[in-house]
Write a protein that holds these residues in place. Sequence first.
Motif, short mmCIF file in Angstrom:
data_model
loop_
_atom_site.label_atom_id
_atom_site.label_comp_id
_atom_site.label_asym_id
_atom_site.label_seq_id
_atom_site.Cartn_x
_atom_site.Cartn_y
_atom_site.Cartn_z
N PHE A 122 -5.32 -5.27 1.50
CA PHE A 122 -4.55 -4.00 0.75
C PHE A 122 -5.07 -2.61 1.08
CE2 PHE A 122 -3.44 -2.24 -3.42
CZ PHE A 122 -2.15 -1.93 -3.32
N ARG A 170 0.63 -1.08 0.02
CA ARG A 170 -0.03 -0.10 -0.02
C ARG A 170 1.03 1.21 -0.04
NH1 ARG A 170 -3.02 -1.47 3.64
NH2 ARG A 170 -2.19 -0.55 5.28
N LEU A 182 -6.53 0.10 -0.23
CA LEU A 182 -6.43 1.59 -0.49
C LEU A 182 -7.35 2.57 -0.42
CD1 LEU A 182 -4.58 1.05 -4.12
CD2 LEU A 182 -3.52 1.90 -2.17
#
Length: 371
Positions: free
Chosen positions: A286, A260, A288
């Motif tokens: 992850f 990330r 984002l």
Amino acid sequence: MRAVVLTEFGAPLVVGDVPDPVAGGGEVVVEVLAASVAPYAAEVFGGARRYPLVPPVVPGTGGVGRVLTVGSDATRLRPGDPVWCDPTVRARDDALTPDIALQGWSSRGEGGARLARHLHDGAFAERMRVPTENVYRLPAGALDDPARWAALGVYVIAYGGLLAGGLEAGETLLVSGATGNLGSSAVAVALAMGAGRVVAPGRSRAALGLLAERFGPRVRPVRLTGDGDTDRAAMSTAAEGPVDMVIDLLSPGAPSVVARTAAMTVREYGRVVLMGGVGMLGGDDFALPYPWIMRNSVTVRGQWMYPRTANVGIVRLLASGALDLAPERVRTFGLDAVNDAVAYAAEHGGPYERTALLMGRAVNNRAQHMA
């Protein structure tokens, strides 16, 4: 013929005689001379990666060899041609979303599992049966050193990711996982494609130094500290300008925060390609930030493997010398030493370290050269 067989997960690989493959319609039989052994092969064969292989199976992803027989649908391949066997097999009955299997290695979904049952065995054998469209001719000189050319299987994956992100000449690329076996390959391919500079973050001083020594000032090494804000600032500084594209090739054991942090160095209207294994074995998502993606018009794309045309492109880069295989550190093993090869690969998975099995006449040729 002689072949390596995975009889069950967690058991040593067995080498023995198995029936010769017979090509059906739309298939080719290839005499395998060399096949790459992935650094994570021990995790696959031990069951840690939970790949959907069904033992007993001849494993191995892709091989370099010589055509033995071709089907009636082949119009240009000839017996004796030096070839690369692409393991990425696609179903022929759906052009839009074809089911995919990695021959002798893995598959995706039930359709991919059906493909894997049909093309069950991979490249760790003296011969293999391959779909016609998965066989690509190589320069004649490739068979002088087939083990070195077997690294094509790593480079084509990286190339596929760079194609997916639309890397253009002169752009700045950040390779997340640059000090790994696959990530370092992406560094080399990107420079061969004309990248202006490549930011290469990693923890290993030795690996970062190797990248800088091999490629010079177009590679910008960054030693990671583990602190997200510090590392993001260091990567942005190393780029000396906007980061046009980020490709993530981190292994499944890497923390998602590392991926990330790297992704969020990309510029407004930049591209992020996810090709690694982060999260495959559990761990944090992850994640984002939605507002950051939206307000910066960032394109985030996943890419598994590569399109068929990538095989042609990577062969051209290698044949032209734009991508140089000479610096590769290649260790070879015969079929009977396959378990030693798997153990060696696990301990030697750094930048440009390759492990390969040699089969058949390739072993004899090597012995003659050493005599």
